[in-house]
Design an enzyme around this catalytic site. Sequence first.
Site, PDB file in Angstrom:
ATOM      1  N   TYR A  13     -30.674  56.875 -29.831  1.00 40.79           N
ATOM      2  CA  TYR A  13     -30.994  55.491 -29.457  1.00 40.79           C
ATOM      3  C   TYR A  13     -32.380  55.345 -28.843  1.00 40.79           C
ATOM      4  CZ  TYR A  13     -25.817  55.483 -28.791  1.00 40.79           C
ATOM      5  OH  TYR A  13     -24.469  55.623 -28.883  1.00 40.79           O
ATOM      6  N   CYS A  48     -33.848  72.999 -33.786  1.00 38.44           N
ATOM      7  CA  CYS A  48     -34.783  72.921 -34.912  1.00 38.44           C
ATOM      8  C   CYS A  48     -34.701  71.564 -35.614  1.00 38.44           C
ATOM      9  CB  CYS A  48     -34.510  74.065 -35.878  1.00 38.44           C
ATOM     10  SG  CYS A  48     -34.801  75.629 -35.059  1.00 38.44           S
TER      11      CYS A  48
END
Length: 452
Positions: free
Chosen positions: A342, A370
């Site tokens: 968000y 990653c």
Amino acid sequence: MADLTSPLAGPDPTVGDLLAARPHLSMHALDGLVLEDVPLNAIADAVGTPTWVMGAATLRARYRRLAGAMRDAGLTPSIYFAVKANDHLAILQILAAEGAGADVVSGGELRRARAAGVPASRIVFSGVGKTADELRLALAEGIAHVAVESAEELEILSALAVAAGRTARITLRVNPDVDAGTHEKITTGLSTNKFGIPYAHAADLYARAVDLPGLLPLGFSLHIGSQIVAMAPYRAAFARVAGLVRAVRARGLPVELVDCGGGLGICQRDEIEGSPAALAGAIRAELGELDVRLAIEPGRWLVGPTGVLLSRVILRKAGFDGRPPFLILDAAMNDLMRPSLYDAWHGILPLSARDAVQPVESVNVVGPVCESADSFGQGRTLPRLEDGARVALLDTGAYGMVMSSTYNARPMAAQVLVDGGRWTIIRDRQPVEALWAADRVPDWVGPAPAGD
Ligand SMILES: *Cc1c(COP(=O)(O)O)cnc(C)c1O
């Protein structure tokens, strides 16, 4: 894209600003950052990082503030805590002891609430896609009400109730088509969202519910979104529902309950925290004359500010081409997903008082996962932190631990509960072996070749 509720105008709040807005946190010369009365370094020394820490006294105080603001406005709503914000049994039990019920959105949350000792009579069940098994569980438990979110679900629940020889107390969850003015991914009350029953169909569907066997319609529910700090969207939504109650009563149908949902926002960066008194005022102004029982379903406002996520700087990595350095933390998006999901802004405070007074610099705070989305903040202004420095990510008590995953084979972090001056581990750090304990490797895969 920035979180709309925290327009990233103006400089980042300073260490002093962050502390001033959070009375449960304080910085001490020797003990460093203290939550309630417990130095967070003591917890990190004993439990390691990353570790979630929640403050029980802070949580009780917030519940009492909210309930008190309602009482001061002459309201006595049932308060159903939105379990999805933080579903730890200890948190549910603390709130239940204060008198809260539970708003659940799955059979798992219903079972959790019951396991924490929340009486079924104080549980409500919302959600757009409840399975038949979940509805049967709600019927068997005899919960306070099911918030029905579609015409289709209404027919299914009626049939299940008849088959079970039970009566389902229900509300219809109305989609008032009001913009909560919050981030698009936490807006739920627009007609383009999947939630609730279209406003225009709600009165007819209520009449249908009164006719269907196995159902006892009590009234209406709504929930327009999360992290709402302005009252205008609430006022607009409540006014819509009040109109609906009047229209339905004019058809001679009984309405005894309006469940106003949750969504009250907190101070994350520099917003003014959503005010329980203002919410109570909005409810009273729009629904106070209706002679209905009221309910609210707060999640974030109750638990968000009470929690921090402790982490440690694994590495300071130089930025490319003179750009700001990367501070790589041992917490990551698998622990706290909100910044990735968000664009949420979480304050970051050093645990050590000495670190807190270092000259500030601009840094990119990231995790080791990653993914480029694994970031807690780009270009953040923080006191200079070296390898090994510990930090607290603030306001992580809601939608934090509950959204964690084990992505990148990272075990779930430990959880600690503070209460005044005492603290206890309330969930052990997950052992790494637990990550593959449920894996089953078929015989036909064959053994790995012997190494050399
Ligand atoms: C998520 C949710 C809540 C709680 O929202 P907060 O923003 O955490 O207060 C309340 N009611 C329903 C139906 C929800 O889905």
